[in-house]
Design a protein around this motif. Structure first.
Motif, PDB file in Angstrom:
ATOM      1  N   HIS A 185     -21.300   5.304  18.214  1.00 21.10           N
ATOM      2  CA  HIS A 185     -21.159   3.909  18.639  1.00 21.10           C
ATOM      3  C   HIS A 185     -21.731   2.988  17.564  1.00 21.10           C
ATOM      4  O   HIS A 185     -22.364   3.455  16.615  1.00 21.10           O
ATOM      5  CB  HIS A 185     -21.816   3.652  20.010  1.00 21.10           C
ATOM      6  CG  HIS A 185     -23.319   3.547  20.000  1.00 21.10           C
ATOM      7  ND1 HIS A 185     -24.048   3.020  21.041  1.00 21.10           N
ATOM      8  CD2 HIS A 185     -24.252   3.904  19.072  1.00 21.10           C
ATOM      9  CE1 HIS A 185     -25.332   3.048  20.762  1.00 21.10           C
ATOM     10  NE2 HIS A 185     -25.486   3.589  19.590  1.00 21.10           N
TER      11      HIS A 185
ATOM     12  N   GLU B  85     -31.291   7.690  24.356  1.00 20.92           N
ATOM     13  CA  GLU B  85     -30.511   7.806  23.128  1.00 20.92           C
ATOM     14  C   GLU B  85     -31.307   8.492  22.026  1.00 20.92           C
ATOM     15  O   GLU B  85     -30.755   8.791  20.969  1.00 20.92           O
ATOM     16  CB  GLU B  85     -29.907   6.472  22.694  1.00 20.92           C
ATOM     17  CG  GLU B  85     -30.843   5.388  22.318  1.00 20.92           C
ATOM     18  CD  GLU B  85     -30.071   4.209  21.723  1.00 20.92           C
ATOM     19  OE1 GLU B  85     -29.159   3.686  22.377  1.00 20.92           O
ATOM     20  OE2 GLU B  85     -30.394   3.834  20.587  1.00 20.92           O
TER      21      GLU B  85
ATOM     22  N   HIS C 281     -25.332   9.692  18.455  1.00 22.37           N
ATOM     23  CA  HIS C 281     -26.492  10.129  19.239  1.00 22.37           C
ATOM     24  C   HIS C 281     -26.076  11.319  20.094  1.00 22.37           C
ATOM     25  O   HIS C 281     -24.900  11.444  20.460  1.00 22.37           O
ATOM     26  CB  HIS C 281     -26.942   9.064  20.251  1.00 22.37           C
ATOM     27  CG  HIS C 281     -27.480   7.811  19.661  1.00 22.37           C
ATOM     28  ND1 HIS C 281     -28.759   7.704  19.189  1.00 22.37           N
ATOM     29  CD2 HIS C 281     -26.905   6.599  19.503  1.00 22.37           C
ATOM     30  CE1 HIS C 281     -28.953   6.461  18.753  1.00 22.37           C
ATOM     31  NE2 HIS C 281     -27.831   5.769  18.924  1.00 22.37           N
TER      32      HIS C 281
ATOM     33  N   HIS D 288     -22.842   5.062  14.027  1.00 23.93           N
ATOM     34  CA  HIS D 288     -23.776   6.187  13.974  1.00 23.93           C
ATOM     35  C   HIS D 288     -23.662   6.972  15.274  1.00 23.93           C
ATOM     36  O   HIS D 288     -23.002   6.532  16.215  1.00 23.93           O
ATOM     37  CB  HIS D 288     -25.215   5.699  13.753  1.00 23.93           C
ATOM     38  CG  HIS D 288     -25.724   4.827  14.863  1.00 23.93           C
ATOM     39  ND1 HIS D 288     -25.382   3.502  14.996  1.00 23.93           N
ATOM     40  CD2 HIS D 288     -26.505   5.116  15.930  1.00 23.93           C
ATOM     41  CE1 HIS D 288     -25.951   3.004  16.073  1.00 23.93           C
ATOM     42  NE2 HIS D 288     -26.632   3.960  16.673  1.00 23.93           N
TER      43      HIS D 288
ATOM     44  N   CYS E 289     -28.327  -0.508  13.623  1.00 24.43           N
ATOM     45  CA  CYS E 289     -27.451  -0.078  14.726  1.00 24.43           C
ATOM     46  C   CYS E 289     -26.112  -0.820  14.745  1.00 24.43           C
ATOM     47  O   CYS E 289     -25.244  -0.512  15.567  1.00 24.43           O
ATOM     48  CB  CYS E 289     -28.156  -0.230  16.062  1.00 24.43           C
ATOM     49  SG  CYS E 289     -29.498   0.946  16.252  1.00 24.43           S
TER      50      CYS E 289
HETATM   51 ZN   LIG Z   1     -27.239   3.877  18.607  1.00 20.01          ZN
END
Ligand SMILES: [Zn+2]
Length: 123
Positions: free
Chosen positions: A14, A112, A29, A27, A23
């Motif tokens: 996301h 996350e 998770h 990237h 962010c």
């Molecule tokens: Zn993230």
């Protein structure tokens, strides 16, 4: 009151729209999701809610989030796939699957990372 919770995970990419920081870049998770039910009583075999049934629901809901870019799928095309919005999406999809008044959703947590978690508790 009993609280019954299960934990499942999915792996996804996301990025956060209109966010200033790392962010904002794509990237990934391993998102860990905890679904917790509040149940006032026990059934005839002494269970507040069957873990297996709750895990099945959570797995089915999370399946479409696994190994995708969350920004490309509903409901995140029109919002941002933050952990907060993931928790809300899981809540909205899980709610109709939980039989009232046997149990209600106490909270949904989205982890996350091992140290960063959002918890959504309905009013
Ligand atoms: Zn993230």
């Amino acid at each position: 009151m009993f609280t019954v919770s299960v934990r499942e995970h999915f792996d996804a990419a996301h990025y956060l729209k209109e966010y200033r920081g790392k962010c904002e870049n794509l990237h990934g998770h391993r998102f860990e999701v905890v679904a917790a039910l509040a149940a006032p009583g026990l059934n005839n075999i002494g269970l507040a809610f069957d873990f297996t049934e709750l895990k099945t629901h959570l797995r089915q809901i999370l399946a479409r989030f696994d190994h995708v870019c969350l920004n490309d799928i509903p409901p995140f095309k029109s919002s941002t796939p933050s952990s907060e919005n993931i928790a809300l999406a899981v809540y909205e999809e899980l709610k109709p699957r939980i039989p009232q008044p046997v149990a209600r959703i106490a909270y949904i947590e989205v982890w996350e990372s091992p140290t960063s978690c959002v918890r959504y508790e309905p009013e």
